[in-house]
Design a protein around this motif. Sequence first.
Motif, PDB file in Angstrom:
ATOM      1  N   SER A 307       0.856  -1.177   0.000  1.00 22.18           N
ATOM      2  CA  SER A 307       0.000   0.000   0.000  1.00 22.18           C
ATOM      3  C   SER A 307       0.889   1.222   0.000  1.00 22.18           C
ATOM      4  O   SER A 307       2.067   1.143   0.318  1.00 22.18           O
ATOM      5  CB  SER A 307      -0.882   0.012   1.242  1.00 22.18           C
ATOM      6  N   SER A 351       1.282  -6.585  10.627  1.00 28.30           N
ATOM      7  CA  SER A 351       1.374  -5.244  10.051  1.00 28.30           C
ATOM      8  C   SER A 351       2.111  -4.309  10.999  1.00 28.30           C
ATOM      9  O   SER A 351       2.287  -4.600  12.183  1.00 28.30           O
ATOM     10  CB  SER A 351      -0.021  -4.709   9.742  1.00 28.30           C
ATOM     11  N   SER A 355       0.425   1.789  11.274  1.00 25.22           N
ATOM     12  CA  SER A 355       0.392   2.063   9.828  1.00 25.22           C
ATOM     13  C   SER A 355      -1.044   2.272   9.358  1.00 25.22           C
ATOM     14  O   SER A 355      -1.997   1.950  10.073  1.00 25.22           O
ATOM     15  CB  SER A 355       1.005   0.891   9.059  1.00 25.22           C
ATOM     16  N   LEU A 357      -2.603   0.631   7.126  1.00 24.07           N
ATOM     17  CA  LEU A 357      -3.289  -0.674   7.010  1.00 24.07           C
ATOM     18  C   LEU A 357      -3.782  -1.130   8.387  1.00 24.07           C
ATOM     19  O   LEU A 357      -4.925  -1.563   8.538  1.00 24.07           O
ATOM     20  CB  LEU A 357      -2.334  -1.731   6.421  1.00 24.07           C
ATOM     21  N   GLU A 427       1.864  -7.000   5.762  1.00 19.71           N
ATOM     22  CA  GLU A 427       2.035  -5.667   5.187  1.00 19.71           C
ATOM     23  C   GLU A 427       3.436  -5.518   4.609  1.00 19.71           C
ATOM     24  O   GLU A 427       4.435  -5.825   5.270  1.00 19.71           O
ATOM     25  CB  GLU A 427       1.815  -4.612   6.285  1.00 19.71           C
TER      26      GLU A 427
END
Length: 456
Positions: A307, A351, A355, A357, A427
């Motif tokens: 991402s 992750s 963050s 996400l 992630e």
Amino acid sequence: METVIPTSSHMKARFQTVILPCNPSSIVFPPSVSQPTITDPSTSSALQTASEHIRSSHLVVFPTETVYGLAANALSSNATADIFRTKGRPQDNPLIVHISSLEMLKLVVDETFVIPKTYEVLMNRFWPGPLTLLFPVKTAGDGEEKGGGGGVPKEVTAGHSTVAVRMPSHPVARALIAISGLPLAAPSANTSGRPSPTKAEHVYHDLNGRVGYILDGGPCDVGVESTVVDGLGVGKRVEEEEEECVIRVLRPGGVTVEEMQAVLGKGIKVLVHRRDYRDEQLENQPTTPGMKYRHYSPTCPVYLVMSGRQSTHTHSTEQISLDVFLRDVSEELTAESVGGEKESLRIGLLSLTGSRLTRALSEQRRPQVQTSTGSIHLDWVHLPLGSTYNGDNDQGEEEEDLSEPARRLFDGLISLDRAKVDAIVVEGVAEEREGLAFMNRVRKAAGKICSVALPD
Ligand code: TXA
Ligand code: MG
């Protein structure tokens, strides 16, 4: 090509596996002395037991600063053949030889080889430590065992003309090698194809009954394997005039490309396999980059989510929304499940702390996802990879430290797999410094790489 990963049930228990705790801080290597001083009696006795086991051609699991290793006398073809059986490792994948002193190099490296300047610089700076270098091998004579004069059996090199060597910095690893008085061949101590173990309990769970002793030196500091470097081309004439001034990173790992480039200076270029160059011969072999065989994979599917910043320059795949990603994952997982009638799925999430996400997913604690076959709840099991924020630099820009996610990756994959989640979402991080090794492992573990657009 994919191979079947042998499971513990395929392997017969041959040993009562004993875990021997060791205290790394009780081991000191005085300068210019090859044997360590050990102040803790139980650590000393554990190392004696383990080295006797090694000297009788058995296997011992030891901690290194990168991951736990499954060690055997590197000069014995019988002992090293046992490594392949125990791990279910394909025999064409060569092993790294671990040494505790430069003196030991002579046992495994061709005696006519003159150590080049580049290697000297790298060894001075990174040994002991997570750097593996290729050398021309000193081959063992036919039938030679425990070879007084040394020589590496073909089991270790898988018949290659080079041998991969490293000097680990973990005191328990160095002490085991020094006390045994033997170079030790050791791959990561996991069933072939699975994530590498970074704790003694990971190894016990995987190899219980298949090894006699596990030396427990606590969790590994680096958490990803060593960097494997081929610098044998440096100084070779490529064509009439031109000299090759590059070293090649076959596998990114604990020593970063940036660190190596900094000590080597501008005169030598550090090239990373698949990022900066391709090598068809290598890619058709099962060696370092793990092309031919499955690698680092838990039993459940792994999804790599890119991402924001990383996804824009490393990915050409179309970005999808988080909702579409969750729907696609749910559909795939329910289609795979027997009967396809699951009402909820447990998804492991690795992750970064704080963050986008992590925030986006924690806002919807138990999201209900509509799939083509019905609606399904997602239960998240979150294991944080830690934070990459490392303060601001002099210019007021954010500095990233990627060593924490690298240290936690394998532990996260193994722990979530053991928690029996239906899938793991990882992630992605920036592919630089320790992030290069992190992403190299996750890409190989992941069945799917998705580029997901996230709200700011
Ligand atoms: O950090 C590490 O390197 C850990 C610890 C235990 O030292 N060991 C490790 O070993 O990761 P293993 O076997 O899991 O990975 C060794 C990699 C393999 O991908 C293998 O193909 C490559 O090193 N390798 C070994 N000898 C080689 C050679 N002669 N040429 C090219 N690649 C080699
Ligand atoms: Mg391995």
